[in-house]
Write a protein that holds these residues in place. Structure first.
Motif, PDB file in Angstrom:
ATOM      1  N   ASP A 154       0.841   3.878   1.610  1.00  0.00           N
ATOM      2  CA  ASP A 154       1.088   4.461   2.929  1.00  0.00           C
ATOM      3  C   ASP A 154       1.992   3.604   3.816  1.00  0.00           C
ATOM      4  O   ASP A 154       2.285   3.999   4.942  1.00  0.00           O
ATOM      5  N   ASP A 155       2.398   2.438   3.338  1.00  0.00           N
ATOM      6  CA  ASP A 155       3.244   1.576   4.153  1.00  0.00           C
ATOM      7  C   ASP A 155       4.574   2.250   4.477  1.00  0.00           C
ATOM      8  O   ASP A 155       5.137   2.983   3.652  1.00  0.00           O
ATOM      9  N   PRO A 176       2.807  12.247   5.583  1.00  0.00           N
ATOM     10  CA  PRO A 176       4.119  11.922   5.023  1.00  0.00           C
ATOM     11  C   PRO A 176       5.174  11.860   6.120  1.00  0.00           C
ATOM     12  O   PRO A 176       5.135  12.599   7.088  1.00  0.00           O
ATOM     13  N   ARG A 193      -2.666   0.736  11.280  1.00  0.00           N
ATOM     14  CA  ARG A 193      -1.657   1.443  12.061  1.00  0.00           C
ATOM     15  C   ARG A 193      -0.755   0.499  12.854  1.00  0.00           C
ATOM     16  O   ARG A 193      -0.141   0.900  13.849  1.00  0.00           O
ATOM     17  N   HIS A 212       0.856  -1.185   0.000  1.00  0.00           N
ATOM     18  CA  HIS A 212       0.000   0.000   0.000  1.00  0.00           C
ATOM     19  C   HIS A 212       0.893   1.236   0.000  1.00  0.00           C
ATOM     20  O   HIS A 212       1.956   1.236   0.628  1.00  0.00           O
ATOM     21  N   LEU A 269       2.481   9.207  12.831  1.00  0.00           N
ATOM     22  CA  LEU A 269       1.070   8.882  12.882  1.00  0.00           C
ATOM     23  C   LEU A 269       0.429   9.480  14.125  1.00  0.00           C
ATOM     24  O   LEU A 269       1.001   9.486  15.208  1.00  0.00           O
ATOM     25  N   PRO A 286      -5.054   7.369   6.327  1.00  0.00           N
ATOM     26  CA  PRO A 286      -3.678   7.385   5.826  1.00  0.00           C
ATOM     27  C   PRO A 286      -2.786   8.221   6.717  1.00  0.00           C
ATOM     28  O   PRO A 286      -3.174   9.294   7.174  1.00  0.00           O
ATOM     29  N   PRO A 287      -1.580   7.740   7.008  1.00  0.00           N
ATOM     30  CA  PRO A 287      -0.657   8.508   7.836  1.00  0.00           C
ATOM     31  C   PRO A 287      -0.093   9.678   7.059  1.00  0.00           C
ATOM     32  O   PRO A 287      -0.023   9.648   5.832  1.00  0.00           O
ATOM     33  N   GLN A 326     -10.035  -1.038   4.055  1.00  0.00           N
ATOM     34  CA  GLN A 326      -9.348   0.240   3.942  1.00  0.00           C
ATOM     35  C   GLN A 326     -10.253   1.420   4.255  1.00  0.00           C
ATOM     36  O   GLN A 326      -9.783   2.526   4.429  1.00  0.00           O
TER      37      GLN A 326
END
Length: 503
Positions: free
Chosen positions: A270-271, A376, A297, A268, A380, A373-374, A368
């Motif tokens: 965002d990983d 950048p 998370r 993904h 988090l 989404p975290p 999902q």
């Protein structure tokens, strides 16, 4: 005019690839015998094929065509029917026949359909030890390769592999299964496809696994292959016991094993890093294979190979990506008590959040909609840095030097043991996590606090506070085909299944 003599097996690979991949309307691919070939084109002394050796290589492409089609890839352009006809006449292939119907529906040898479902990654049922099997197409063979970690403690070395079985795709819609275990060459074996995601192998000639020097010679040979050393080189008595126990346990199977399909974790954007397989150090147990996957998370490390304490299939580490840890400076980091204080403070905060009904980890990529989404940089929930700074300060402090290629200085605290002293001295970021520990036989398992250290895209580490131990993980660089999960839900289900087998 150039004569070429490519040989019957190259021609067979070529013909097999053609008929398996093409849907030529009304074409019957029927190689003729050598005698009829001579009658048709050899009596007048004319060359049967005008292809040069270079053109032959260009046309046939070797065994890659068969592998490409079985694995769902698109091969290079195919030869013309005329070239195929010339090739058939030149090579007498003894009655092999494949047919293409008027509707262009292909009927290749039944064997390809029978065994194509075992291509991909599998985990053998070898008690707590597990394993990683990769089944691939190689020319006219389907081969099962067992992938082994490098010798302890060289975690950055490439994986080792050895063949366990092969399926020889023969003529007349038949196949020969051969066991490759032992040191006496291929011998008779059997494969049974139990169900869609499970198959078993059996050796019919286990005497080929025995050595003239008896069990002692077999053990010494296994030890050199498995550990790259002799028993005299291993001074730790507990480690000697573990090694001997593994040999006795695994050798009793004689390559009669049941395999269950495993998938590579879905990726993904965002990983934190790309998920996948990693080699990790586990003290006296040596190197083991771990699958890193991301679930909302949280990140999880699942053992693909295991040991009597934590067997294969269990979650060895779990990383809470909501709680980032800001390490102290290098001098203070050398003090184990200082690192322990920081980590235990985070653990207490996690417990309070759980008691207050704080947000739990996401359900993974399979759901999902519930995943936020975290931002950048991997920070988090705006988690505050552990040095008491403002939210996000720790992320910026660690990320800026990382982007400049410097990273954050890292050193193991005094008293923390490591199998590999050649670990990176800079890291990108750290998170709170827990590691699974247990007694022999997976007794009294419990999750204990620790620190997940991200060094770069291909390496991470974990400090086990209670054990005062450090594990270093390095990415498996091998490429695996037919290993992607059909859906995120299928991957999550696979994780539950392999964990349930050893729970």
């Amino acid at each position: 005019m150039t004569h070429c003599h490519p040989g019957p097996w190259s021609a067979l690979r070529f013909a097999l690839g053609v008929v398996h991949s093409m849907g030529w309307r009304g074409v019957a691919v029927i190689p003729v015998g050598a005698e009829s070939s001579r009658r048709r084109c050899g009596q007048a002394g004319r060359p049967c094929s005008q292809m040069t050796k270079e053109r032959w290589r260009e046309v046939t492409g070797g065994p890659g065509r068969v592998a490409a089609r079985l694995e769902g890839r698109r091969p290079a352009p195919w030869p013309t029917p005329r070239e195929l006809q010339l090739l058939q006449r030149r090579e007498g292939l003894g009655g092999l026949a494949w047919h293409v119907t008027e509707k262009s529906s292909l009927r290749p040898p039944e064997v390809l359909h029978r065994y194509r479902h075992i291509l991909g990654l599998w985990q053998p049922d070898i008690g707590p030890y597990g394993g990683l099997l990769n089944v691939v197409v190689d020319g006219l063979f389907i081969i099962g390769w067992m992938y082994l970690p490098p010798h302890d403690p060289h975690v950055d070395d490439p994986m080792r592999f050895k063949p366990l079985f092969r399926i020889h795709l023969m003529e007349r819609k038949s196949a020969t299964v051969e066991c490759m275990y032992g040191h006496k060459g291929p011998h008779n074996g059997h494969i049974q496809i139990v169900k869609k995601d499970e198959f078993s192998t059996k050796c019919n000639q286990t005497d080929h696994h025995r050595m003239s020097g008896g069990r002692q010679e077999e053990f010494r040979t296994w030890l050199r292959e498995e550990w790259g050393r002799t028993l005299e080189d291993i001074f730790h008595e507990h480690m000697q016991e573990l090694i001997l126990m593994k040999f006795i346990y695994t050798s009793q199977y004689d390559n009669c094993l049941t395999y269950r399909r495993i998938y590579l974790p879905p990726s993904h954007p965002d990983d934190l890093i790309k998920p996948g397989l990693f080699k990790g150090t586990y003290g006296s147990h040596g190197l083991e294979i771990v699958m890193l996957s991301f679930h909302g998370r949280r990140a999880r490390g699942t053992k693909i190979t295991g040991d009597p304490n934590i067997p294969a299939g269990q979650q060895t580490v779990e990383i809470d990506l909501r709680h980032r840890i800001q390490l102290p400076d290098v001098e203070n980091l050398r003090n184990f008590n200082e690192l322990s204080r920081i980590v235990l403070e985070v653990r207490e905060r996690v417990r309070q959040e759980q008691q207050e009904g704080g947000r739990e980890a996401g359900e993974g990529h399979g759901q999902q909609d519930s995943r936020e989404p975290p931002p950048p940089g991997g920070e988090l929930d705006g988690a505050p840095a552990e040095d008491g700074g403002e939210p996000g300060d720790g992320a910026a402090a660690a990320e800026q030097p990382g982007q400049a290629g410097q990273g954050q200085p890292f050193v193991l605290p005094v008293g923390v043991s490591s199998r590999n002293e050649d670990y990176p001295r800079t890291c990108r970021m750290c998170f709170y996590g827990t590691g699974l520990i247990a007694g022999h036989g997976f007794t009294s398992p419990e999750r204990t606090p620790g620190v997940f250290i991200l060094f770069d895209e291909n390496r991470f580490g974990f400090v086990w506070l209670e054990l005062k131990s450090f594990s270093l993980y390095s990415r498996v660089q091998a490429t695996f085909r037919n290993a992607d999960a059909p859906s995120p839900q299928a991957f999550d289900e696979m994780l539950k299944n392999i964990q349930a087998l050893t729970s």
